[in-house]
Design an enzyme around this catalytic site. Structure first.
Site, PDB file in Angstrom:
ATOM      1  N   ASN A  13       0.881  -1.169   0.000  1.00 37.31           N
ATOM      2  CA  ASN A  13       0.000   0.000   0.000  1.00 37.31           C
ATOM      3  C   ASN A  13       0.917   1.217   0.000  1.00 37.31           C
ATOM      4  O   ASN A  13       1.495   1.556   1.024  1.00 37.31           O
ATOM      5  CB  ASN A  13      -0.905  -0.008   1.245  1.00 37.31           C
ATOM      6  N   LYS A  15       0.185   4.273  -0.296  1.00 36.07           N
ATOM      7  CA  LYS A  15      -0.405   5.471   0.322  1.00 36.07           C
ATOM      8  C   LYS A  15      -0.160   6.693  -0.585  1.00 36.07           C
ATOM      9  O   LYS A  15      -0.209   6.556  -1.799  1.00 36.07           O
ATOM     10  CB  LYS A  15       0.148   5.644   1.733  1.00 36.07           C
ATOM     11  N   HIS A  98      -9.386   1.434   4.710  1.00 39.12           N
ATOM     12  CA  HIS A  98      -8.119   1.624   5.431  1.00 39.12           C
ATOM     13  C   HIS A  98      -8.321   2.571   6.615  1.00 39.12           C
ATOM     14  O   HIS A  98      -9.102   3.525   6.516  1.00 39.12           O
ATOM     15  CB  HIS A  98      -7.042   2.174   4.483  1.00 39.12           C
ATOM     16  N   GLU A 100      -6.598   4.903   7.722  1.00 42.27           N
ATOM     17  CA  GLU A 100      -6.321   6.318   7.427  1.00 42.27           C
ATOM     18  C   GLU A 100      -7.538   6.979   6.786  1.00 42.27           C
ATOM     19  O   GLU A 100      -7.808   8.158   7.016  1.00 42.27           O
ATOM     20  CB  GLU A 100      -5.063   6.434   6.553  1.00 42.27           C
ATOM     21  N   GLU A 170      -5.324  -4.788  10.435  1.00 46.59           N
ATOM     22  CA  GLU A 170      -4.315  -3.758  10.656  1.00 46.59           C
ATOM     23  C   GLU A 170      -4.605  -3.012  11.956  1.00 46.59           C
ATOM     24  O   GLU A 170      -5.427  -2.074  11.962  1.00 46.59           O
ATOM     25  CB  GLU A 170      -4.322  -2.752   9.498  1.00 46.59           C
ATOM     26  N   GLY A 176       2.598   2.440  10.708  1.00 44.60           N
ATOM     27  CA  GLY A 176       3.556   3.538  10.549  1.00 44.60           C
ATOM     28  C   GLY A 176       4.259   3.927  11.839  1.00 44.60           C
ATOM     29  O   GLY A 176       4.924   4.964  11.899  1.00 44.60           O
ATOM     30  N   SER A 216       3.470  -2.052  10.233  1.00 44.50           N
ATOM     31  CA  SER A 216       4.920  -2.130  10.458  1.00 44.50           C
ATOM     32  C   SER A 216       5.497  -3.512  10.136  1.00 44.50           C
ATOM     33  O   SER A 216       6.465  -3.939  10.764  1.00 44.50           O
ATOM     34  CB  SER A 216       5.267  -1.712  11.896  1.00 44.50           C
TER      35      SER A 216
HETATM   36  P1  13P Z   1       3.128   0.475   7.606  1.00 46.11           P
HETATM   37  O1  13P Z   1       3.634  -0.841   7.040  1.00 46.11           O
HETATM   38  O2  13P Z   1       3.875   1.650   7.100  1.00 46.11           O
HETATM   39  O3  13P Z   1       3.010   0.406   9.095  1.00 46.11           O
HETATM   40  O4  13P Z   1       1.633   0.641   7.050  1.00 46.11           O
HETATM   41  C1  13P Z   1       0.761  -0.414   7.139  1.00 46.11           C
HETATM   42  C2  13P Z   1      -0.453  -0.088   6.380  1.00 46.11           C
HETATM   43  O5  13P Z   1      -1.198   0.807   6.739  1.00 46.11           O
HETATM   44  C3  13P Z   1      -0.726  -0.834   5.165  1.00 46.11           C
HETATM   45  O6  13P Z   1      -2.000  -0.573   4.690  1.00 46.11           O
END
Ligand code: 13P
Length: 255
Positions: A13, A15, A98, A100, A170, A176, A216
């Site tokens: 992903n 982002k 997601h 976010e 997640e 992150g 992560s």
């Molecule tokens: P990170 O791997 O940067 O923690 O992000 C995970 C994520 O949100 C994947 O959709």
């Protein structure tokens, strides 16, 4: 529950990272590193990078996904993208729900359900994200939160359509932050999600259902997470932007 029944899926992903030219460069770097993968490999990229990603992945084993889609076919929805637009481009995968989007853009379980319906109707495969916040984990309501998110998102989804849904567990506190769930924590919630599938559908559907972990995940911790009986792959943020790291995770999933 037989893990051998399921093919692992490693999805990046990206982002809000990478321009179209950077997309071409990164995919060209990833391609040779994952060409022998014994798992499905997907890169989910910003809308404006989809064309570059589709061109760069042509003839390879890498599939391309979007990071969201709208639920209506067309209309007055400034700034939105429909599943029909994505399908005409040749995009097969889409991330929905997601954290976010839930946190920053007002995504709710109800709108997640509508987007899942639209994506399935368009013939796409959905990577559906669920997960609890740190506060919810500390309150001991992780399984309830994830259960509600899962059940609402899957409302109206038939057993046949389930083969085009992947759930990515997640935990919000692990995204992150560099703070990964332990492999036991990841497996426990992934297992709980599988039990929900068994409850909503049946045990055969649950056995075949792919549940990823995300948060992560990186080249160093992927092997242990992916070795868990209920962890069938990963949704990778930061580490998916570095070709060698992403390839290492793909390698760990191919064992
Ligand atoms: P990170 O791997 O940067 O923690 O992000 C995970 C994520 O949100 C994947 O959709």
């Amino acid at each position: 529950m037989n893990k051998q029944l399921r093919k692992a899926v490693i999805a990046g992903n990206w982002k809000m990272n990478k321009t179209p030219s950077e997309t071409t460069a990164l995919i060209n770097e990833i391609k040779p590193l994952v060409q022998d993968a014994d798992c499905d490999v997907v890169v989910c990229v910003p809308y404006v990078d989809l064309q570059a990603a589709l061109e760069a992945t042509k003839g390879s084993n890498i599939k391309v996904g979007a990071e969201n889609c709208h639920w209506e076919k067309s209309g007055a929805y400034t700034g939105e993208i429909s599943t029909g637009m994505l399908r005409e481009m040749g995009v097969d995968y889409v991330i929905i729900g997601h954290s976010e989007r839930r946190t920053y853009f007002g995504e709710t379980d109800a709108t997640v359900q509508k987007r899942v319906r639209a994506a399935l109707d368009a013939g796409m495969t959905v990577i559906l994200c669920v997960g609890e916040t740190l506060e919810q984990r500390e309150q001991g309501i992780t399984n309830e939160v994830v259960g509600i998110q899962t059940k609402i998102a899957l409302g109206g989804v038939s057993k046949e359509e389930l083969s085009r849904i992947i759930i990515a567990y997640e935990p919000v506190w692990a995204i992150g932050t560099g703070r990964t769930a332990t492999s036991e924590q990841a497996n426990e919630v992934n297992h709980a999600i599988r039990m929900i599938i068994a409850d909503l559908y049946d045990s055969a559907a649950a056995d075949a259902f792919v549940v990823q972990y995300g948060g992560s995940m990186n080249a160093g911790n992927a092997a242990e997470l992916l070795a868990q009986p209920d962890v069938d792959g990963g949704l990778i943020g930061g580490a998916s932007l570095k070709a060698p790291d992403f390839a290492e995770i793909v390698k760990a999933a191919s064992k």
